[in-house]
Design a protein around this motif. Structure first.
Motif, PDB file in Angstrom:
ATOM      1  N   ALA A 110      36.057  26.695  32.681  1.00  0.00           N
ATOM      2  CA  ALA A 110      35.905  28.140  32.501  1.00  0.00           C
ATOM      3  C   ALA A 110      36.458  28.931  33.676  1.00  0.00           C
ATOM      4  CB  ALA A 110      34.422  28.484  32.303  1.00  0.00           C
ATOM      5  N   ALA A 111      36.610  28.304  34.839  1.00  0.00           N
ATOM      6  CA  ALA A 111      37.036  29.036  36.037  1.00  0.00           C
ATOM      7  C   ALA A 111      38.379  29.713  35.833  1.00  0.00           C
ATOM      8  CB  ALA A 111      37.100  28.091  37.238  1.00  0.00           C
ATOM      9  N   ARG A 112      39.277  29.062  35.112  1.00  0.00           N
ATOM     10  CA  ARG A 112      40.604  29.624  34.901  1.00  0.00           C
ATOM     11  C   ARG A 112      40.631  30.694  33.813  1.00  0.00           C
ATOM     12  NH1 ARG A 112      44.471  27.090  37.588  1.00  0.00           N
ATOM     13  NH2 ARG A 112      43.945  25.114  38.582  1.00  0.00           N
ATOM     14  N   SER A 113      39.522  30.870  33.117  1.00  0.00           N
ATOM     15  CA  SER A 113      39.470  31.842  32.020  1.00  0.00           C
ATOM     16  C   SER A 113      38.795  33.143  32.412  1.00  0.00           C
ATOM     17  CB  SER A 113      38.723  31.234  30.815  1.00  0.00           C
ATOM     18  OG  SER A 113      39.449  30.156  30.266  1.00  0.00           O
ATOM     19  N   MET A 114      38.379  33.276  33.672  1.00  0.00           N
ATOM     20  CA  MET A 114      37.565  34.421  34.077  1.00  0.00           C
ATOM     21  C   MET A 114      38.381  35.516  34.743  1.00  0.00           C
ATOM     22  SD  MET A 114      34.116  32.829  35.727  1.00  0.00           S
ATOM     23  CE  MET A 114      33.594  31.187  35.300  1.00  0.00           C
ATOM     24  N   LEU A 115      38.009  36.752  34.445  1.00  0.00           N
ATOM     25  CA  LEU A 115      38.463  37.927  35.171  1.00  0.00           C
ATOM     26  C   LEU A 115      37.231  38.629  35.724  1.00  0.00           C
ATOM     27  CD1 LEU A 115      40.773  40.036  35.862  1.00  0.00           C
ATOM     28  CD2 LEU A 115      40.014  41.236  33.812  1.00  0.00           C
ATOM     29  N   PHE A 116      37.208  38.876  37.025  1.00  0.00           N
ATOM     30  CA  PHE A 116      36.089  39.570  37.671  1.00  0.00           C
ATOM     31  C   PHE A 116      36.428  41.052  37.780  1.00  0.00           C
ATOM     32  CE2 PHE A 116      35.388  35.239  38.805  1.00  0.00           C
ATOM     33  CZ  PHE A 116      34.041  35.096  39.096  1.00  0.00           C
ATOM     34  N   SER A 117      35.514  41.912  37.345  1.00  0.00           N
ATOM     35  CA  SER A 117      35.716  43.359  37.432  1.00  0.00           C
ATOM     36  C   SER A 117      34.671  43.969  38.358  1.00  0.00           C
ATOM     37  CB  SER A 117      35.620  44.010  36.056  1.00  0.00           C
ATOM     38  OG  SER A 117      36.706  43.624  35.238  1.00  0.00           O
ATOM     39  N   PHE A 118      35.146  44.784  39.295  1.00  0.00           N
ATOM     40  CA  PHE A 118      34.275  45.497  40.226  1.00  0.00           C
ATOM     41  C   PHE A 118      34.586  46.988  40.173  1.00  0.00           C
ATOM     42  CE2 PHE A 118      33.882  41.278  42.003  1.00  0.00           C
ATOM     43  CZ  PHE A 118      32.610  41.248  42.556  1.00  0.00           C
ATOM     44  N   ALA A 119      33.555  47.808  40.296  1.00  0.00           N
ATOM     45  CA  ALA A 119      33.744  49.251  40.435  1.00  0.00           C
ATOM     46  C   ALA A 119      33.807  49.594  41.918  1.00  0.00           C
ATOM     47  CB  ALA A 119      32.608  50.004  39.756  1.00  0.00           C
ATOM     48  N   LEU A 120      34.545  50.647  42.238  1.00  0.00           N
ATOM     49  CA  LEU A 120      34.744  51.044  43.622  1.00  0.00           C
ATOM     50  C   LEU A 120      34.304  52.484  43.842  1.00  0.00           C
ATOM     51  CD1 LEU A 120      38.338  49.621  44.202  1.00  0.00           C
ATOM     52  CD2 LEU A 120      36.161  48.517  44.734  1.00  0.00           C
ATOM     53  N   GLY A 121      33.615  52.716  44.961  1.00  0.00           N
ATOM     54  CA  GLY A 121      33.237  54.056  45.366  1.00  0.00           C
ATOM     55  C   GLY A 121      34.216  54.619  46.381  1.00  0.00           C
ATOM     56  N   PRO A 122      33.897  55.788  46.968  1.00  0.00           N
ATOM     57  CA  PRO A 122      34.846  56.455  47.863  1.00  0.00           C
ATOM     58  C   PRO A 122      34.819  55.964  49.302  1.00  0.00           C
ATOM     59  CG  PRO A 122      32.925  57.839  47.526  1.00  0.00           C
ATOM     60  CD  PRO A 122      32.726  56.623  46.665  1.00  0.00           C
ATOM     61  N   HIS A 123      33.886  55.093  49.680  1.00  0.00           N
ATOM     62  CA  HIS A 123      33.821  54.592  51.058  1.00  0.00           C
ATOM     63  C   HIS A 123      34.813  53.443  51.176  1.00  0.00           C
ATOM     64  CE1 HIS A 123      32.555  53.510  54.953  1.00  0.00           C
ATOM     65  NE2 HIS A 123      31.353  54.060  54.907  1.00  0.00           N
ATOM     66  N   ALA A 124      36.044  53.765  51.548  1.00  0.00           N
ATOM     67  CA  ALA A 124      37.148  52.813  51.440  1.00  0.00           C
ATOM     68  C   ALA A 124      36.911  51.543  52.250  1.00  0.00           C
ATOM     69  CB  ALA A 124      38.457  53.484  51.862  1.00  0.00           C
ATOM     70  N   ILE A 125      36.466  51.667  53.505  1.00  0.00           N
ATOM     71  CA  ILE A 125      36.304  50.488  54.350  1.00  0.00           C
ATOM     72  C   ILE A 125      35.293  49.512  53.749  1.00  0.00           C
ATOM     73  CG2 ILE A 125      35.574  49.660  56.616  1.00  0.00           C
ATOM     74  CD1 ILE A 125      38.274  51.017  56.646  1.00  0.00           C
ATOM     75  N   VAL A 126      34.182  50.056  53.259  1.00  0.00           N
ATOM     76  CA  VAL A 126      33.151  49.211  52.654  1.00  0.00           C
ATOM     77  C   VAL A 126      33.678  48.532  51.394  1.00  0.00           C
ATOM     78  CG1 VAL A 126      30.864  49.207  51.576  1.00  0.00           C
ATOM     79  CG2 VAL A 126      31.270  50.573  53.632  1.00  0.00           C
ATOM     80  N   GLU A 127      34.403  49.284  50.562  1.00  0.00           N
ATOM     81  CA  GLU A 127      34.897  48.723  49.308  1.00  0.00           C
ATOM     82  C   GLU A 127      35.991  47.681  49.549  1.00  0.00           C
ATOM     83  OE1 GLU A 127      33.254  49.138  46.824  1.00  0.00           O
ATOM     84  OE2 GLU A 127      32.299  51.094  46.860  1.00  0.00           O
ATOM     85  N   ILE A 128      36.831  47.896  50.542  1.00  0.00           N
ATOM     86  CA  ILE A 128      37.831  46.886  50.902  1.00  0.00           C
ATOM     87  C   ILE A 128      37.134  45.581  51.279  1.00  0.00           C
ATOM     88  CG2 ILE A 128      39.552  46.233  52.647  1.00  0.00           C
ATOM     89  CD1 ILE A 128      40.281  49.254  52.772  1.00  0.00           C
ATOM     90  N   ALA A 129      36.125  45.692  52.131  1.00  0.00           N
ATOM     91  CA  ALA A 129      35.388  44.505  52.573  1.00  0.00           C
ATOM     92  C   ALA A 129      34.673  43.843  51.408  1.00  0.00           C
ATOM     93  CB  ALA A 129      34.392  44.892  53.664  1.00  0.00           C
ATOM     94  N   LYS A 130      34.184  44.643  50.436  1.00  0.00           N
ATOM     95  CA  LYS A 130      33.481  44.072  49.283  1.00  0.00           C
ATOM     96  C   LYS A 130      34.408  43.194  48.455  1.00  0.00           C
ATOM     97  CE  LYS A 130      32.589  46.616  45.606  1.00  0.00           C
ATOM     98  NZ  LYS A 130      31.994  47.755  44.863  1.00  0.00           N
TER      99      LYS A 130
END
Length: 480
Positions: A261-281
């Motif tokens: 299943a590992a090759r069949s997955m797409l991970f989706s994340f939402a991003l907020g306006p705090h760019a540094i934090v979201e980059i690190a996430k």
């Protein structure tokens, strides 16, 4: 020193065999030596910075400059090389996929929107099915939506929850059009049914993934959707912990079904306006998932989709949403997402106009073509702040992942997890109300005379049983 293809092309006319062999910069005016970048600046000294900071604080403690993120992560005012981990390339190299969402209800109008997005600069589209999105009754409706869309040139993704019917229609359509090599994203999410109050549908999802795997080698069948945690108001560590736990659920179900299943997955994340934090996430997501796969003795790439979040969007002074979306999209590109979706500025109000959709697309095009973000592999690598925060978020997300696993996995742990997220949500809403986390255009600097947007409101959607979405500005936009 090895050169990338881009470097080889750029330096081919210079006659240099390596970056070290390149000619020195030419002097400007009477100067005959290159200008040192740090000329006239004293050598930085952490102790001196601390002394100056304490003096400026006028008696307040230095710790007051720390920002506490949910999950026990502290955002420091200054990072140094003494505490930062060594730089490592985590993210994607090259341009990301500009993936815009089509959610017009009628198939014929959705086709017009899809073609406008693709001819306007998007490189793929995602069809939102059901709810406020597309009303698809059969395979012919889907074919109507995708009339004129070259699936092998402009990949198509779906957002249809746990129901694999639309995914099966898309697979059949791609096969008829000879597009089995296309990088389609069927995005069947077995946990979506749990969040709406039903039972997990991972058996049916894995059955579909196993069925299409031999024919669609470049496609992903399953979606691990951490956006639901972000839109509920959860912290970055909660998003990471949920994603890891949901991914592990699918790995186990895949093993039971006799497939990788590992090759069949797409991970989706939402991003907020705090760019540094979201980059690190996003970087922490890649690091922690790699650790999971290592423990499972599985080797597979992590496919990462980033979407600018809805909880930050405002109805009042919606023009300010362009700033929020730009910051979030920047974080998606720098953080190494394989595909990025930017929301139109009227996202919180209703169906976007062609202008709002064009601005959303162009935000990404400008980041790629004028800011040149995609020319560097993992631009955050080596930054003391980003590297430190990446590790801190990875550790915090891993702890939450372990808490979930100790409670029997994400389905059994959902009541506990939801209560933990609710605490963070209430803290965010309180900060918005007391203006300690101001919302531009709503709680501070509201417009004195605002002309409302003339857009069609979104249709009412059924409430979600678990992890219900929220907006930080909701309830504050009508305040005097």
């Amino acid at each position: 020193m090895a050169k990338s293809t881009a470097q080889q092309g750029r330096y081919a006319d210079e006659g240099a065999d390596s970056l070290d062999d390149l000619p020195r910069p030419r002097a400007i005016g009477p100067m005959s030596a290159p200008i040192p970048l740090a000329m006239d600046f004293p050598t930085p000294d952490a102790a001196r910075w601390r002394a100056l900071a304490e003096k400026a604080l006028a008696g307040a403690k230095l710790e007051t400059l720390m920002t506490q993120l949910p999950g026990g992560v502290a955002l420091a005012p200054l990072y140094t090389g003494d505490s930062a981990p060594a730089g490592r390339i985590v993210g994607r190299a090259g341009a990301w996929d500009i993936r815009q969402i089509v959610e017009t209800t009628a198939p014929v109008q959705a086709n017009v929107t899809a073609l406008e997005e693709l001819t306007g600069g998007a490189t793929s589209i995602e069809l939102r099915v059901g709810g406020r999105g597309l009303a698809l009754s059969n395979a012919e409706d889907l074919a109507r939506v995708l009339d004129g869309v070259m699936l092998d040139f402009a990949p198509v993704a779906l957002d249809a929850g746990a129901d694999p019917r639309a995914a099966r229609w898309l697979a059949a359509l791609a096969a008829r059009r000879g597009a089995k090599e296309a990088a389609l994203a069927f995005n069947v999410d077995p946990l979506a049914s749990v969040l709406t109050g039903g039972t997990a549908a991972h058996d049916e999802a894995l059955s579909f993934a196993k069925e299409i795997a031999p024919d669609f080698a470049n496609a992903t069948a399953l979606r691990v959707d951490a956006r639901v945690v972000h839109e509920t108001g959860g912290g970055e560590a909660h998003e990471l912990g949920y994603a890891l736990a949901a991914g592990v659920l699918m790995l186990r179900a895949g093993e039971h079904a006799g497939m990788d299943a590992a090759r069949s997955m797409l991970f989706s994340f939402a991003l907020g306006p705090h760019a540094i934090v979201e980059i690190a996430k996003l970087r922490a997501a890649r690091l922690t998932w790699a650790r999971v796969l290592q423990a499972c003795s599985v080797s597979a790439p992590m496919r990462l989709h980033a979407v600018t979040g809805q909880r930050m969007m405002t109805r009042k002074d919606a023009w300010t949403n362009m700033l929020r979306v730009t910051a979030a999209a920047y974080a998606g590109g720098v953080g190494g997402a394989d595909s990025v979706t930017t929301a139109p500025l009227t996202e919180a109000i209703g169906h976007p106009s062609p202008f709002a959709r064009r601005i959303a697309r162009n935000t990404q095009i400008l980041l790629q073509e004028e800011a040149h973000i995609a020319r560097v592999a993992d631009p955050g690598a080596g930054s003391w702040a980003i590297e430190s925060l990446t590790d801190d978020l990875a550790q915090a997300g891993w702890r939450i992942f372990q808490d979930i696993e100790q409670r029997g996995g994400i389905i059994n742990a959902l009541p506990w997890f939801e209560s933990e997220v609710a605490k963070v949500r209430e803290a965010r809403l309180a900060a918005a109300r007391d203006k300690s986390a101001p919302i531009i255009g709503v709680t501070v600097f509201p417009p004195s005379d605002e002309k409302p947007f003339d857009v069609e409101p979104w249709p009412e959607s059924a409430p979600r049983a678990h992890l219900a979405p929220m907006r930080l500005a909701a309830g504050l936009e009508d305040a005097p």
